[in-house]
Design an enzyme around this catalytic site. Structure first.
Site, short mmCIF file in Angstrom:
data_model
loop_
_atom_site.label_atom_id
_atom_site.label_comp_id
_atom_site.label_asym_id
_atom_site.label_seq_id
_atom_site.Cartn_x
_atom_site.Cartn_y
_atom_site.Cartn_z
NE ARG A 61 -2.76 0.59 3.57
CZ ARG A 61 -2.42 0.58 4.60
NH1 ARG A 61 -2.37 2.69 4.38
NH2 ARG A 61 -2.15 0.19 5.67
CE1 TYR A 114 -17.16 8.75 -15.87
CE2 TYR A 114 -16.42 8.71 -13.87
CZ TYR A 114 -16.81 8.26 -14.52
OH TYR A 114 -16.93 6.73 -14.50
CG ASP A 186 -9.45 14.14 -16.22
OD1 ASP A 186 -8.76 12.97 -17.35
OD2 ASP A 186 -10.88 13.15 -15.75
CE LYS A 211 -12.96 5.72 -19.04
NZ LYS A 211 -12.25 5.66 -17.43
C1 PLP Z 1 -12.59 11.77 -17.95
C2 PLP Z 1 -12.61 11.16 -16.23
N1 PLP Z 1 -11.83 11.25 -15.64
C3 PLP Z 1 -12.31 9.78 -14.48
C4 PLP Z 1 -12.64 8.68 -14.39
C5 PLP Z 1 -12.54 7.63 -13.72
O1 PLP Z 1 -12.23 6.74 -13.86
P1 PLP Z 1 -12.25 5.33 -13.58
O2 PLP Z 1 -13.21 4.75 -13.94
O3 PLP Z 1 -11.26 4.45 -13.56
O4 PLP Z 1 -12.71 5.39 -12.05
C6 PLP Z 1 -13.21 8.82 -15.88
C7 PLP Z 1 -14.33 7.67 -16.41
O5 PLP Z 1 -15.05 7.17 -17.19
C8 PLP Z 1 -12.99 9.38 -17.29
O6 PLP Z 1 -13.75 9.23 -18.62
#
Ligand code: PLP
Length: 406
Positions: A61, A114, A186, A211
């Site tokens: 961890r 998101y 992000d 992704k």
């Molecule tokens: C732009 C973006 N940020 C964060 C996330 C969150 O990621 P996770 O689904 O791996 O927790 C996503 C998920 O679709 C996303 O598209």
């Protein structure tokens, strides 16, 4: 092994980034250190590791060599000081927000982020006295107007999900510095192949590695990269305490996927550009948002801050909700699924799926309309993808309404 004597390109970095081959046996692929804990030679060594004077590993961890290899590679690609991998993208987002914001502080971010990122702030962080506003950050004036005396963070997702709108990273970074706020980006939609937010003043870059970075729709994972040592030292204890660290095997899978990131992005982007041009002319498509098209409102900005427009396309199916549903129900090759950035083309309906948790009024304000279909273009043959979308659109009845929704 001697180090290369020149500055490496991103394509080379994805292939070679991270530590040198395994010092024990020379394994070219980073070994999977599938161990929860690490033995000490003696009590003094254990004490030194916990005191931080010996950099060796203690407990997974708190750090693991396989995960560290992945972190090193992503930090190099983003051009940051250090990265910390997480069990999911949301674990990265929540660790960064919880690590940097305190009671009474305010974050202002992109409205079309998101969905769960916004929900995290609005539903959960609000319980701890952290306030948030989500605005159309593609307009810097809107962002400026949302700033309050207690604004401590600007949180930008660009291109935004699912509208594919672009925010001006340089202008947002300047504003964050002016008001003394953290600037968090992000970068999931672009990946460091197409966009490197540290160049525009970001303090922290987050990714859902589920992704593009992993790219094979077989792992959930996340990562955040810190600009400097101070930021890294602030966020590391938060992650170690919250505990959202990945499993070593998960890290290894992502690192394996990452090695082909540049090739995958190039192929998917080429497909997306050609599909977008074709879709833009299609009579059943009411509007399209793809930064590579001159019709995209931030086409010039995208060219300035991204080295390519990416492989995410959103478009409106003429006829609204029912038409959009008919279309996505009719695909035969594209996969009807949420997520993005995999080698296969995925198609989804954000208003009823990824963004269903965002209240209808806020969805409308963020231009997440009912006719919006989002496509994460993959690496298949262009002709096969075009044929599939063509036959899916052919299944949609003809509607006369030609209004543009965004
Ligand atoms: C732009 C973006 N940020 C964060 C996330 C969150 O990621 P996770 O689904 O791996 O927790 C996503 C998920 O679709 C996303 O598209």
């Amino acid at each position: 092994m001697q180090k290369p004597d020149r500055e490496l390109g991103q394509e080379t970095r994805v292939v070679h980034g991270g530590p040198d081959p395994d010092p024990h046996y020379g394994a070219v692929s980073v070994p999977i250190y599938q161990s929860s804990t690490f033995a000490f030679h003696d009590a003094d060594e254990g004490a030194a590791r916990f005191a931080g004077t010996d950099p060796g590993y203690k407990y997974t961890r708190l750090g693991n060599p396989t995960t560290r290899a992945l972190e090193q590679c992503v930090a190099e690609l983003e051009g940051g000081f250090a990265a910390l991998a997480t069990s999911t993208g949301m674990a990265a987002v929540s660790t960064v927000l919880l690590g940097l914001l305190s009671k009474g502080e305010h974050v202002v971010g992109t409205d079309a982020v998101y969905g769960p990122t916004r929900l995290l702030a609005e539903k959960h962080l609000s319980r701890f006295g952290i306030e948030s506003d989500w605005v159309r950050t593609e307009n810097i004036d809107f962002l400026r107007r949302a700033i309050r005396p207690n604004t401590r963070m600007i949180y930008i997702e660009t291109p935004a999900n699912p509208t594919i709108k672009i925010s001006d990273l340089e202008a947002c970074g300047r504003l964050a510095r002016e008001i003394g706020a953290y600037f968090v980006v992000d970068n999931t939609f672009s990946s460091p192949i197409l966009q490197q937010p540290f160049r525009f003043g970001a303090d922290v870059v987050v990714h859902s590695m589920t992704k593009y970075l992993n790219g094979h729709s077989d792992v959930v994972a996340g990562i955040f990269v810190s600009r400097d040592q101070e930021m890294h030292q602030r966020l590391a204890p938060m992650l170690q305490t919250l505990g959202g660290t990945p499993d070593p095997h998960q890290s290894w899978l992502v690192l394996r996927g990452l090695r082909t990131l540049a090739m995958r992005v190039e192929k998917a982007q080429d497909n997306a550009g050609r599909l977008a041009e074709w879709l833009a002319q299609h009579p059943k498509v009411a509007w399209i948002s793809y930064p590579g098209l001159p019709s995209h409102p931030q086409h010039e900005l995208a060219k300035k801050q991204m080295s390519g427009p990416g492989a995410m396309i959103s478009f409106g199916v003429r006829g609204g909700l029912e038409a959009a549903k008919t279309m996505i129900n009719s695909v035969r090759l594209c996969v009807l699924a949420v997520s993005l950035g995999g080698i296969e083309t995925l198609i989804e309906h954000p208003a009823s799926m990824t963004h269903a948790g965002v209240p209808a009024k806020e969805r409308a304000e963020a231009c997440i309309t009912d006719d919006l279909v989002r496509v994460s273009v993959g690496c298949e043959s262009f002709e096969d993808l075009k044929h599939d979308l063509e036959q899916a659109l052919a299944a949609v009845p003809v509607f006369q309404d030609s209004r543009r929704s965004v």
